[in-house]
Design a protein around this motif. Sequence first.
Motif, PDB file in Angstrom:
ATOM      1  N   ARG A 103     -60.356 -15.955 -55.727  1.00  0.00           N
ATOM      2  CA  ARG A 103     -61.270 -15.044 -55.023  1.00  0.00           C
ATOM      3  C   ARG A 103     -60.705 -14.652 -53.660  1.00  0.00           C
ATOM      4  O   ARG A 103     -59.822 -15.294 -53.126  1.00  0.00           O
ATOM      5  CB  ARG A 103     -62.630 -15.721 -54.830  1.00  0.00           C
ATOM      6  N   THR A 104     -61.274 -13.589 -53.113  1.00  0.00           N
ATOM      7  CA  THR A 104     -60.919 -13.135 -51.767  1.00  0.00           C
ATOM      8  C   THR A 104     -62.010 -13.577 -50.804  1.00  0.00           C
ATOM      9  O   THR A 104     -63.200 -13.341 -51.052  1.00  0.00           O
ATOM     10  CB  THR A 104     -60.768 -11.602 -51.730  1.00  0.00           C
ATOM     11  N   HIS A 105     -61.607 -14.235 -49.730  1.00  0.00           N
ATOM     12  CA  HIS A 105     -62.552 -14.662 -48.707  1.00  0.00           C
ATOM     13  C   HIS A 105     -62.153 -14.056 -47.364  1.00  0.00           C
ATOM     14  O   HIS A 105     -61.069 -13.493 -47.216  1.00  0.00           O
ATOM     15  CB  HIS A 105     -62.630 -16.192 -48.617  1.00  0.00           C
ATOM     16  N   GLU A 119     -66.194 -12.963 -18.187  1.00  0.00           N
ATOM     17  CA  GLU A 119     -65.839 -13.446 -19.515  1.00  0.00           C
ATOM     18  C   GLU A 119     -65.742 -12.282 -20.482  1.00  0.00           C
ATOM     19  O   GLU A 119     -66.373 -11.241 -20.296  1.00  0.00           O
ATOM     20  CB  GLU A 119     -66.809 -14.507 -20.023  1.00  0.00           C
ATOM     21  N   GLN A 120     -64.909 -12.477 -21.488  1.00  0.00           N
ATOM     22  CA  GLN A 120     -64.694 -11.431 -22.487  1.00  0.00           C
ATOM     23  C   GLN A 120     -64.130 -12.076 -23.748  1.00  0.00           C
ATOM     24  O   GLN A 120     -63.397 -13.059 -23.670  1.00  0.00           O
ATOM     25  CB  GLN A 120     -63.713 -10.394 -21.941  1.00  0.00           C
ATOM     26  N   GLY A 121     -64.473 -11.516 -24.892  1.00  0.00           N
ATOM     27  CA  GLY A 121     -63.989 -12.087 -26.137  1.00  0.00           C
ATOM     28  C   GLY A 121     -63.695 -11.036 -27.179  1.00  0.00           C
ATOM     29  O   GLY A 121     -63.944  -9.843 -26.980  1.00  0.00           O
ATOM     30  N   ASP A 122     -63.175 -11.484 -28.296  1.00  0.00           N
ATOM     31  CA  ASP A 122     -62.841 -10.603 -29.410  1.00  0.00           C
ATOM     32  C   ASP A 122     -62.861 -11.428 -30.693  1.00  0.00           C
ATOM     33  O   ASP A 122     -62.751 -12.655 -30.650  1.00  0.00           O
ATOM     34  CB  ASP A 122     -61.457  -9.990 -29.188  1.00  0.00           C
ATOM     35  N   VAL A 123     -62.994 -10.744 -31.812  1.00  0.00           N
ATOM     36  CA  VAL A 123     -62.978 -11.395 -33.120  1.00  0.00           C
ATOM     37  C   VAL A 123     -61.977 -10.681 -34.011  1.00  0.00           C
ATOM     38  O   VAL A 123     -61.932  -9.450 -34.048  1.00  0.00           O
ATOM     39  CB  VAL A 123     -64.368 -11.368 -33.798  1.00  0.00           C
ATOM     40  N   CYS A 124     -61.179 -11.446 -34.699  1.00  0.00           N
ATOM     41  CA  CYS A 124     -60.206 -10.930 -35.660  1.00  0.00           C
ATOM     42  C   CYS A 124     -60.712 -11.283 -37.056  1.00  0.00           C
ATOM     43  O   CYS A 124     -61.067 -12.434 -37.318  1.00  0.00           O
ATOM     44  CB  CYS A 124     -58.845 -11.576 -35.401  1.00  0.00           C
ATOM     45  N   LEU A 125     -60.753 -10.296 -37.933  1.00  0.00           N
ATOM     46  CA  LEU A 125     -61.211 -10.509 -39.304  1.00  0.00           C
ATOM     47  C   LEU A 125     -60.046 -10.289 -40.264  1.00  0.00           C
ATOM     48  O   LEU A 125     -59.407  -9.237 -40.245  1.00  0.00           O
ATOM     49  CB  LEU A 125     -62.350  -9.542 -39.637  1.00  0.00           C
ATOM     50  N   SER A 126     -59.754 -11.281 -41.066  1.00  0.00           N
ATOM     51  CA  SER A 126     -58.702 -11.185 -42.080  1.00  0.00           C
ATOM     52  C   SER A 126     -59.304 -11.465 -43.447  1.00  0.00           C
ATOM     53  O   SER A 126     -60.325 -12.149 -43.569  1.00  0.00           O
ATOM     54  CB  SER A 126     -57.580 -12.199 -41.796  1.00  0.00           C
ATOM     55  N   ARG A 127     -58.643 -10.928 -44.474  1.00  0.00           N
ATOM     56  CA  ARG A 127     -59.072 -11.174 -45.853  1.00  0.00           C
ATOM     57  C   ARG A 127     -57.933 -11.871 -46.583  1.00  0.00           C
ATOM     58  O   ARG A 127     -56.788 -11.423 -46.535  1.00  0.00           O
ATOM     59  CB  ARG A 127     -59.461  -9.867 -46.534  1.00  0.00           C
ATOM     60  N   VAL A 128     -58.256 -12.971 -47.241  1.00  0.00           N
ATOM     61  CA  VAL A 128     -57.259 -13.797 -47.910  1.00  0.00           C
ATOM     62  C   VAL A 128     -57.653 -13.957 -49.377  1.00  0.00           C
ATOM     63  O   VAL A 128     -58.783 -14.334 -49.678  1.00  0.00           O
ATOM     64  CB  VAL A 128     -57.156 -15.193 -47.247  1.00  0.00           C
TER      65      VAL A 128
END
Length: 195
Positions: A103-105, A119-128
């Motif tokens: 499956r892909t998660h 303060e500052q942030g970010d999110v990285c989204l990957s598909r595996v």
Amino acid sequence: MEQGVLYLASQSPRRRELLQQAGLDFAVLEVDIPELRDATESPQDYVQRVARAKARAGLAQLAASEGGVVLGADTEVVLDGDVFGKPVDADDAAAMLRRLSGRTHEVMSAVWLVAEGREQGDVCLSRVRFATLSEVDIAAYVASGEPFGKAGAYAIQGHGATLIEHLDGSYSGVMGLPLFETVRLLRRFELAAAR
């Protein structure tokens, strides 16, 4: 070019390795933040909250005169809306791998920087996408010990790479710290040279 001191609020050897790979100087702070997702929290809100809490806890350890910037990060594996944390034992690791098999998660990796008053942030989204794993594959991988201490019970930088058919996203993000997003944030805090 660098101004101030960078602190990493994490004991993760992988995050230390990635910051070193990026050529950054930093000191490590020990923080202990409970990683429990609220039932109403989306996976993305959860990883951001944990990363922010780690960074804020790290900043709280510094004297106001130190003027440092603290980096907190959190990485989680998400499948069908469920967040897979680190397995508690071999049975838990095997159960996670069975669900990921074929499956892909998603892997969500949040990075958060905190300094006094900023303060500052970010999110990285990957598909595996995982290969289809046999029970023998799962048992052998769990027996290797590599799944322990890893979100989703696998390490892309280790033998776990042999389980992965396809990656769409950030290798370093799946490993635990998305370097592109991290360095982009550090530039905003004047802790990394501009390109």
